[in-house]
Design a protein around this motif. Structure first.
Motif, mmCIF file in Angstrom:
data_model
loop_
_atom_site.group_PDB
_atom_site.id
_atom_site.type_symbol
_atom_site.label_atom_id
_atom_site.label_comp_id
_atom_site.label_asym_id
_atom_site.label_seq_id
_atom_site.Cartn_x
_atom_site.Cartn_y
_atom_site.Cartn_z
ATOM 1 N N ARG A 32 -3.111 -4.047 -1.756
ATOM 2 C CA ARG A 32 -1.987 -5.081 -1.287
ATOM 3 C C ARG A 32 -2.286 -6.225 -1.022
ATOM 4 N N GLY A 33 -3.528 -6.643 -1.337
ATOM 5 C CA GLY A 33 -4.026 -8.019 -1.254
ATOM 6 C C GLY A 33 -4.679 -8.544 -0.032
ATOM 7 N N ARG A 34 -4.926 -7.280 0.844
ATOM 8 C CA ARG A 34 -5.656 -7.610 1.898
ATOM 9 C C ARG A 34 -7.160 -7.790 1.976
ATOM 10 N N ARG A 35 -7.696 -8.843 2.922
ATOM 11 C CA ARG A 35 -9.107 -8.839 2.703
ATOM 12 C C ARG A 35 -9.705 -7.896 3.876
ATOM 13 N N ALA A 66 -10.013 -2.859 -5.762
ATOM 14 C CA ALA A 66 -9.116 -3.458 -4.889
ATOM 15 C C ALA A 66 -9.846 -4.743 -4.075
#
Ligand SMILES: Cc1cc2nc3c(=O)[nH]c(=O)nc-3n(C[C@H](O)[C@H](O)[C@H](O)COP(=O)(O)OP(=O)(O)OC[C@H]3O[C@@H](n4cnc5c(N)ncnc54)[C@H](O)[C@@H]3O)c2cc1C
Length: 386
Positions: A24-27, A120
């Motif tokens: 989901r694009g989270r670091r 991811a």
């Protein structure tokens, strides 16, 4: 050293949560105190990882709140996980009762998770033990042996207490308590049981397995039981151990589906011994030790004696004194109370940004792939939220 989310524990739940959040694009950072991630996955299912069960429903879990698991289990199903396994071309098979195992090695499941983590963009740090966690405003400061990190979302995926030799710790429970969250008593589960001191010793029967129906109250499981030197093991015993506590009596039907009383009544005039009549159905060596007088001729027995023998075979009331403990238990029952968590996101209701997933939560599956399905489903739900 700032991350959108930090996951403590690179086990099944932690890795799966990190993958979802990373996608989901989270670091995301995952910290693991072992030298490698996923050690429990590697030893699971006898090295073949029973990674899910096709029949999973909330009824296959023990928890103070039997409804809590429903939302997460519906949000990520066994067939969702199977799709991922197929995508990675991992060979698998159904062993029995919906239990899916790798045909090769459990390592394939771990490799799949690590490949997905890298796709991811998830960072994993091993040999990294978390010492302390502090909340400052809406941030968490995580102090660890590999540095201090800051995050707005902290996911605790440190698992249960079973198998300390592969890295299990009580860290998750301690952290929950420090933040004022309630813990449901933890106990070893999916574990062999030891006879109470007042039970006769059956050590000479060690190694004998018998297809049985094992019950506590209305809960029962039909599979093998296995005599050990000090008590009983085997799948039916491991299953019932999730429901057992010392004050509860266990009833074992050693001839499920048969009618021992009817068989003995039909042989009431027979000159054969009790042991020889029942030996068509149960191992002779077992009957010689288990029945009080296996050599007695059936025609010499009154109706009451025949009934007592039938009851011993079909309603054996066993008292166990204790379990074989966390070092032999596959899982831990109890844990962070579900009343403290959102069933949709696994976020703490009282400490925003703090999440608990996987086995550290008071949701424990039966034997048969349910515990991994819980790890995937709870990890997925939290990964969608952080
Ligand atoms: C022998 C065995 C066989 C099993 N076989 C199966 C099976 O075939 N199918 C099935 O469904 N279930 C099986 N289980 C149960 C299943 O392995 C667990 O329920 C599942 O692994 C739980 O996932 P989790 O991510 O919550 O915890 P875990 O997989 O236990 O992961 C927790 C991680 O947190 C790490 N950790 C702990 N404390 C810290 C800390 N302070 N700092 C950093 N890291 C920390 C641990 O080292 C570990 O890597 C088995 C269990 C055992 C013991």
């Amino acid at each position: 050293m700032r991350f959108d989310a930090i996951v403590i524990g690179a086990g099944a739940a932690g890795l799966f949560c990190a993958i979802r959040a990373g996608m989901r694009g989270r670091r995301v950072l995952v910290v693991e105190h072992n030298t490698e991630p996923g050690r429990k996955i590697l030893i699971s299912g006898g090295g073949r990882c029973n990674f899910t069960n096709t029949g999973t429903s909330s009824e296959n879990f023990v928890s103070e709140n039997p409804h809590f698991a429903k939302s997460a289990l519906a949000g990520f199903t066994p067939s969702d996980f199977v799709d991922l396994v197929r995508f990675h071309r991992i060979e698998y098979h159904e062993k029995k009762l919906g239990q899916l195992f790798c045909s090769g090695s459990a390592r394939h499941i771990l490799e799949m998770l690590l490949t997905e983590c890298s796709r991811a963009g998830v960072e994993i740090r091993t040999r990294c033990a978390v010492g302390d966690v502090e909340k400052r405003g809406d941030k968490f400061i995580v102090s660890s042996s590999c540095g201090d990190f800051e995050t707005g979302s902290l996911v605790v995926a440190t698992g249960g207490l079973s198998f300390p030799k592969v890295g299990a710790t009580d860290f998750g429970y301690r952290l929950a308590r420090r933040f004022g969250l309630r813990i449901v008593n933890t106990r070893p589960a999916l574990v062999p049981l030891r006879f109470a001191d007042n039970e006769p010793a059956y050590s000479s029967l060690a190694g004998i397995a018998i297809d049985s129906e094992v019950s506590i109250g209305k809960t029962s499981f039909r599979e093998n039981i296995l005599f050990t030197h000090h008590g009983l093991s085997g799948p039916a015993i491991l299953q019932i151990s999730n429901y057992w506590s010392p004050e509860l009596e266990v009833s074992i039907d050693l001839l499920p589906g048969a009618d021992a009383a009817g068989i003995l009544d039909a042989a009431a005039d027979s000159k054969r011994s009790v042991g020889s009549i029942v030996s068509d159905l149960l191992p002779r060596r077992f009957l010689e030790t288990f029945l009080p007088s296996p050599d007695r001729v059936v025609s010499q027995l009154g109706e009451r004696s025949r009934r007592e023998i039938a009851d011993r075979l079909q309603d054996w009331r066993v008292h166990f004194g204790r379990t074989e403990g966390f070092h032999k238990a596959e899982v831990t029952t109890g844990g962070v109370s579900t009343s403290e968590l959102s069933s949709k996101t696994f976020e703490s209701k009282s400490i925003p940004g703090l999440y608990f997933i996987g086995e550290v939560v008071d949701v424990t599956g039966w034997l048969g792939g349910y515990n991994f399905q819980w790890a995937w489903a709870s990890g997925f739900a939290a990964g969608n939220s952080i």
